[in-house]
Design an enzyme around this catalytic site. Structure first.
Site, PDB file in Angstrom:
ATOM      1  N   SER A 147     -14.080   4.409 129.842  1.00  0.00           N
ATOM      2  CA  SER A 147     -14.234   5.861 129.914  1.00  0.00           C
ATOM      3  C   SER A 147     -13.419   6.543 130.994  1.00  0.00           C
ATOM      4  O   SER A 147     -13.453   7.768 131.091  1.00  0.00           O
ATOM      5  CB  SER A 147     -15.708   6.223 130.069  1.00  0.00           C
ATOM      6  N   TYR A 198     -24.615  12.397 128.517  1.00  0.00           N
ATOM      7  CA  TYR A 198     -23.345  11.729 128.249  1.00  0.00           C
ATOM      8  C   TYR A 198     -23.261  11.337 126.776  1.00  0.00           C
ATOM      9  O   TYR A 198     -24.168  10.702 126.245  1.00  0.00           O
ATOM     10  CB  TYR A 198     -23.259  10.478 129.125  1.00  0.00           C
ATOM     11  N   SER A 199     -22.167  11.697 126.122  1.00  0.00           N
ATOM     12  CA  SER A 199     -21.952  11.312 124.729  1.00  0.00           C
ATOM     13  C   SER A 199     -20.461  11.151 124.476  1.00  0.00           C
ATOM     14  O   SER A 199     -19.680  12.091 124.673  1.00  0.00           O
ATOM     15  CB  SER A 199     -22.526  12.367 123.766  1.00  0.00           C
ATOM     16  N   ASN A 200     -20.058   9.967 124.023  1.00  0.00           N
ATOM     17  CA  ASN A 200     -18.652   9.729 123.702  1.00  0.00           C
ATOM     18  C   ASN A 200     -18.152  10.656 122.605  1.00  0.00           C
ATOM     19  O   ASN A 200     -16.953  10.917 122.505  1.00  0.00           O
ATOM     20  CB  ASN A 200     -18.470   8.271 123.282  1.00  0.00           C
ATOM     21  N   GLY A 231     -15.547   3.396 134.034  1.00  0.00           N
ATOM     22  CA  GLY A 231     -15.600   3.096 132.617  1.00  0.00           C
ATOM     23  C   GLY A 231     -16.069   1.692 132.327  1.00  0.00           C
ATOM     24  O   GLY A 231     -16.014   0.808 133.178  1.00  0.00           O
TER      25      GLY A 231
END
Length: 391
Positions: A104, A203-205, A347
């Site tokens: 990330s 948090y969300s990809n 990440g």
């Protein structure tokens, strides 16, 4: 037949909690010094410096195969550290400043590209997604007419996590599968929104998946090409790249990355995989020193005009990532035990975790380990960054 993987083993690119998530160092005029790897000589073992001691403990106490660090002090001197082994099968040494999957940390790169487009008047932070991709986001509680670019970059959109879609429950079955971004997005849109846009931070990809699609629409170029042109080539990141479609290996010397399917199971080599599943949220490969260089350049104003850097550093509480952590636009601030904060992202991709960042007075630290730790071990990786920046 592939074995079904436990929920613990689902790949994610986030940082903290049950989800997982990637850093580098400025090449300055000071001499570069390299410490010995674990296990050090008798002389160095007697008094390892604090950073080496932290890495040694991650290997010996927390059973991580390898740990690597790149640290820049206030005088611009760079030190490289290693501990453990780079390959459990052969016992090969950990390559100095080896490449790792940066997970990330990719989000910080994606956010920089988006903010460069804002500076160029090609994007507006508070414009809705539908301005650029009309009709893209529709689902239960999901409406792209009411989600802004800023909310995507700051994780306040309420979009559900695409990594929670059923296809990733059996990860070995899709380890080498190529995913189009829209395939991934469909997995998110099949779920309900988690909250109304702007209501809170989570948090969300998926946020960065959508941001990447918008960048491609506005520029007319692939996401990876934009990252290379606007960041990697611009500041000379020689060991950072966005994998090409179908690319599954790591190009340069690297420690192998490992994961366990269960908490007490054996370590499995997950070095090779298709990172299209991470795309604009987590596909990059880099080194600790390149990540330090990136964050130093970013905070030093080399990549964004002052107005956009100010937007990037405007934060909201993100305690799920750790005590006192705040999240800006693809950038976090983390308190230091010696005072002040450091800026970075961090990440995790299967087999690798990276943590680190830079301070306002020029210190930088990047730490990578070759498995994704949980619980107390995860906290000790964070503590190692604090040690590197404060000692």
């Amino acid at each position: 037949m592939h074995a079904r993987v436990s929920p613990r083993f689902r790949p994610t690119l986030s940082q903290g909690g049950r989800r997982r998530t990637l850093l580098t160092v400025t090449v300055l005029t000071g001499a570069v010094m390299t410490t010995g790897a674990l296990f050090p000589s008798a002389a160095s073992a007697a008094k390892p410096d604090p950073v080496q001691k932290s890495l040694n403990a991650l290997v010996t106490d927390d059973k991580m195969p390898a740990a690597l660090a790149s640290v820049v002090d206030r005088k611009g001197r760079t030190r490289q550290y290693t501990a453990g082994v780079g390959d459990l099968k052969t016992g090969a040494k950990v390559p100095n400043d080896g490449q790792v999957r940066a997970g990330s940390n990719t989000k910080a790169f994606t956010a920089v590209v988006a903010l460069q487009l804002v500076a160029e008047k090609k994007l507006a932070l508070d414009a809705p997604v539908d301005t650029y991709l009309p009709g893209l986001l529709r689902g239960e509680g999901i409406d792209g007419r009411h989600i802004t670019i800023r909310q995507l970059l700051q994780h306040t959109s309420g979009l559900p996590e695409y990594m929670e879609s059923p296809v990733f429950a059996d990860f070995p079955a899709v380890r080498y599968r190529y995913f189009e971004p829209r395939d991934l997005l469909d997995g998110a849109l099949a779920q309900k929104a988690h909250f109304s846009p702007g209501a809170k931070w989570e948090y969300s990809n998926t946020n960065y998946l959508v941001a990447g699609l918008i960048i491609q629409k506005v520029t007319g170029r692939p996401m990876g090409e934009e990252i290379n042109r606007r960041i990697v080539d611009r500041i000379g990141l020689r060991h950072t790249y966005f994998p090409a479609p179908g690319e599954t290996t790591i190009r340069e010397p690297h420690p192998k990355g490992y994961e366990r399917e269960t908490d007490d199971g054996p370590l499995i080599d997950y070095t090779t995989m298709d990172m299209s599943m991470g795309w604009a949220a987590g596909a990059l490969v880099s080194t600790n020193s390149d990540l330090n260089r990136f964050y130093t350049a970013l905070l030093g104003g080399e990549l964004l005009p002052p107005a956009q850097l100010t937007e990037m550093r405007t934060t909201v509480p993100a305690e799920a990532r750790g005590p006192g952590v705040r999240y800006g636009l693809g950038l976090t601030s983390t308190p230091l035990s010696c005072g002040g904060v450091y800026w970075g992202h961090g990440g995790t991709a299967l087999g690798y975790r990276t943590r680190g960042g830079v301070t306002s007075d020029g210190r930088a630290a990047g730490i990578a380990v070759t498995t994704a730790p949980t619980g107390a071990a995860s906290q000790r990786v964070e503590a190692a960054v604090d040690t590197a920046l404060c000692s």
